[in-house]
Every structure is written in structure tokens, then in C-alpha cells.
Enzyme design. Structure first.
Site, PDB file in Angstrom:
ATOM      1  CG  ASP A  80     -37.797  -9.461  -5.973  1.00 57.42           C
ATOM      2  OD1 ASP A  80     -37.826  -9.481  -7.037  1.00 57.42           O
ATOM      3  OD2 ASP A  80     -38.262  -9.824  -4.951  1.00 57.42           O
TER       4      ASP A  80
ATOM      5  CG  ASP B  42     -40.348 -17.262   4.259  1.00 54.00           C
ATOM      6  OD1 ASP B  42     -40.920 -16.800   3.220  1.00 54.00           O
ATOM      7  OD2 ASP B  42     -39.209 -16.910   4.370  1.00 54.00           O
TER       8      ASP B  42
ATOM      9  CG  HIS C 196     -40.505 -14.350   1.046  1.00 56.04           C
ATOM     10  ND1 HIS C 196     -39.646 -15.354   1.078  1.00 56.04           N
ATOM     11  CD2 HIS C 196     -41.065 -14.430  -0.455  1.00 56.04           C
ATOM     12  CE1 HIS C 196     -39.331 -15.917  -0.097  1.00 56.04           C
ATOM     13  NE2 HIS C 196     -40.168 -15.451  -1.018  1.00 56.04           N
TER      14      HIS C 196
ATOM     15  CD  GLU D 243     -36.762 -14.185   3.391  1.00 59.76           C
ATOM     16  OE1 GLU D 243     -37.856 -14.380   3.290  1.00 59.76           O
ATOM     17  OE2 GLU D 243     -35.722 -14.607   2.488  1.00 59.76           O
TER      18      GLU D 243
HETATM   19  P1  PGA Z   1     -42.025 -18.991  -6.557  1.00 59.29           P
HETATM   20  O1  PGA Z   1     -41.625 -17.971  -5.543  1.00 59.29           O
HETATM   21  O2  PGA Z   1     -43.138 -18.078  -7.439  1.00 59.29           O
HETATM   22  O3  PGA Z   1     -40.944 -19.511  -7.244  1.00 59.29           O
HETATM   23  O4  PGA Z   1     -42.793 -20.102  -5.849  1.00 59.29           O
HETATM   24  C1  PGA Z   1     -42.606 -17.153  -4.952  1.00 59.29           C
HETATM   25  C2  PGA Z   1     -41.541 -16.184  -3.889  1.00 59.29           C
HETATM   26  O5  PGA Z   1     -40.669 -16.683  -3.222  1.00 59.29           O
HETATM   27  O6  PGA Z   1     -41.975 -14.773  -3.546  1.00 59.29           O
END
Ligand code: PGA
Length: 260
Positions: free
Chosen positions: A67, A136, A138, A143
Site C-alpha cells: 500500500d 482493528d 485490517h 479496513e
Molecule cells: P504496525 O502496523 O506494524 O505498525 O503495527 C500494522 C498494520 O497496521 O497493518
């Protein structure tokens, strides 16, 4: 689905790096799906060490990132382009023309998303996709309520994700609202998936993804339908699992030929 509870995030990251290295050694032309965020940083550090000290060769590897923020160009310090070059690419011998991220400055977003999907297909598909998980549930920037068949497209971030990611932005700087992200369907087509999630803040998401029902409200739960998905946790992120003892037992008793 393989669930591995590691003593520390560092141990989990070493395991993920060993999986990637084994793949690249077996097939030097591998296609890797890569992730940004805090979780994969130690994996990249270990891959850099393997490149520098053990000669792990990335010259024929192709990469696709999950992304990118819409509106951020490669030069922006918080862009995922910059993250990947800073944390991995500039330290290994990957060829710049084999590196792919969604174009945060795309003028025609749908056409750019379609081109990204086509580029993945033309490269032969992703051999191994590295993933983080949002608090959450995702994956990438899909999301909750993302279609489990979704493809690369524009998404609007939730306020929770914007606040989770605010630390990557400068003081007083706005986290963008829009991103381009591979879809859940895109991720599901990777031949192997390795998901990393550490710390107490990921415990609910991990339990929901691994042991809850498959639902678009927890996009990571779609991986229950993946043929080769490996979840790498630490003690804290595994604390809400109901079958923790069983996953530990499985890992401790793996046949030697299955070990990485
Ligand atoms: P993080 O984020 O590795 O910074 O915890 C993971 C995500 O939001 O997919």
C-alpha cells in the site's frame, strides 16, 4: 493455518527472515510481497544482515508493496516508498526496476490500481506476502467491512488507523485520509502469507483473526481460507487465544523436515 507463539518479537522476526531467505535461496527470482509499519522492521534488519554477512542475493528478486498513502510522493519522509528504501532496499542489492509500490501520486487512481494488479500477474504472482495486522484486524489498508474479494483500489482510513500511524508523521502533520492498497482478494492469491503482530495492542485482533468467524469486519480472518498462512505472534499478542497451549505443542513437536 500455522500459529507460532514466539518468546519475543525479535525471535518471531528472525523466523520470518529465515523463511524469506530460504525462499530466495531456493528460487533467486522470487516475488516478495512486502509490508511497512513497525512490525516488519526487525525482519528487514535481519535480511540486511543476511545480505551483508551471508551473501543473500536479491538481484533477481521482484517486490510488490501492499500500500501507499495517496498524495505522498516518493520523497515524502512518511511515504511507504521512503520507508522501504530507508529500512530495506538501499541496504541490499535489489534492482530498483524490480521494486513496485502503488503510486501515491497517481492522477488516474483506478487505472493505476489496475496496472498494479496487472504487474503482479505479469511477474507471475506473489510467492510470499509479508503482512502486519491493524489493531482493528485490517491487513494492508483493508479496513473492517472491506470486501474479502477486493482488489487494489483506493480506501479511506478509519480514524483509529490514522491515529495508530500518526507516529510516522512529523509534528502537526496530517495523516492522509486516503490510500491505495492491495485488496484482500489480491493478498489471498499470494502463494504463502506470513503475518506478524506483536504486543498487547494486537491481542484482540489476533484472536479474532485466528479463532473468530471469517468476516469482513476482521479482514485478517479471510486468511483462514488461505492454504499457506503463518501467523507469528509474541507472548503479549497471543494472550487472548483460546488454543495457545495447542499451538505451542504443535510448534515444539514439529518434525525436523518442517523446520525453517
Ligand atoms: P504496525 O502496523 O506494524 O505498525 O503495527 C500494522 C498494520 O497496521 O497493518
Amino acid at each position: 493455518m500455522e500459529v507460532i507463539i514466539n518468546p519475543t518479537p525479535e525471535a518471531a522476526s528472525q523466523l520470518a527472515a529465515r523463511k524469506i531467505a530460504a525462499l530466495v535461496r531456493a528460487n533467486p527470482g522470487s516475488v516478495l510481497g512486502l509490508a511497512t509499519g513497525g512490525s516488519p522492521v526487525a525482519v528487514y534488519r535481519e535480511l540486511i544482515r543476511m545480505h551483508q554477512q551471508e551473501g543473500l542475493d536479491f538481484s533477481r528478486v521482484t517486490t510488490f508493496n501492499l500500500d501507499e498513502y495517496l498524495g505522498l510522493g516518493p520523497a515524502h519522509p512518511a511515504s511507504y516508498f521512503n520507508f522501504m528504501w530507508t529500512n530495506l532496499f538501499q541496504h541490499i542489492n535489489v534492482r530498483p526496476e524490480r521494486v513496485h509500490l502503488p503510486d501515491g501520486l497517481a492522477e488516474n487512481v483506478p487505472a493505476s490500481c489496475l496496472a498494479y494488479e496487472n504487474a503482479i500477474r505479469e511477474a507471475g504472482g506473489i510467492d510470499l506476502q509479508l503482512l502486519g495486522i491493524g489493531s482493528d484486524g485490517h491487513i494492508a489498508f483493508n479496513e473492517p467491512a472491506s470486501s474479502l474479494s477486493s482488489r487494489t483500489r483506493i480506501k479511506t482510513l478509519t480514524e483509529r488507523t490514522r491515529s495508530d500511524n500518526a507516529s510516522f508523521f512529523g509534528e502537526g502533520e496530517e495523516v492522509p485520509h486516503h490510500v491505495i492498497t492491495m485488496g484482500v482478494g489480491t493478498i489471498m492469491e499470494a502463494r504463502e502469507v506470513v503475518l506478524l503482530g506483536f504486543g498487547k495492542g494486537k491481542a484482540d485482533a489476533m484472536a479474532a483473526a485466528i479463532e473468530g468467524p471469517v468476516t469482513q469486519m476482521v479482514p485478517a480472518s479471510a486468511l483462514q481460507f488461505h492454504e499457506r498462512a503463518c501467523f507469528l505472534l509474541d507472548e503479549a499478542s497471543s494472550s487472548k487465544l483460546q488454543r495457545g497451549e495447542y499451538y505451542r505443542h504443535v510448534f515444539a513437536n514439529k518434525p525436523a523436515w518442517q523446520r525453517v
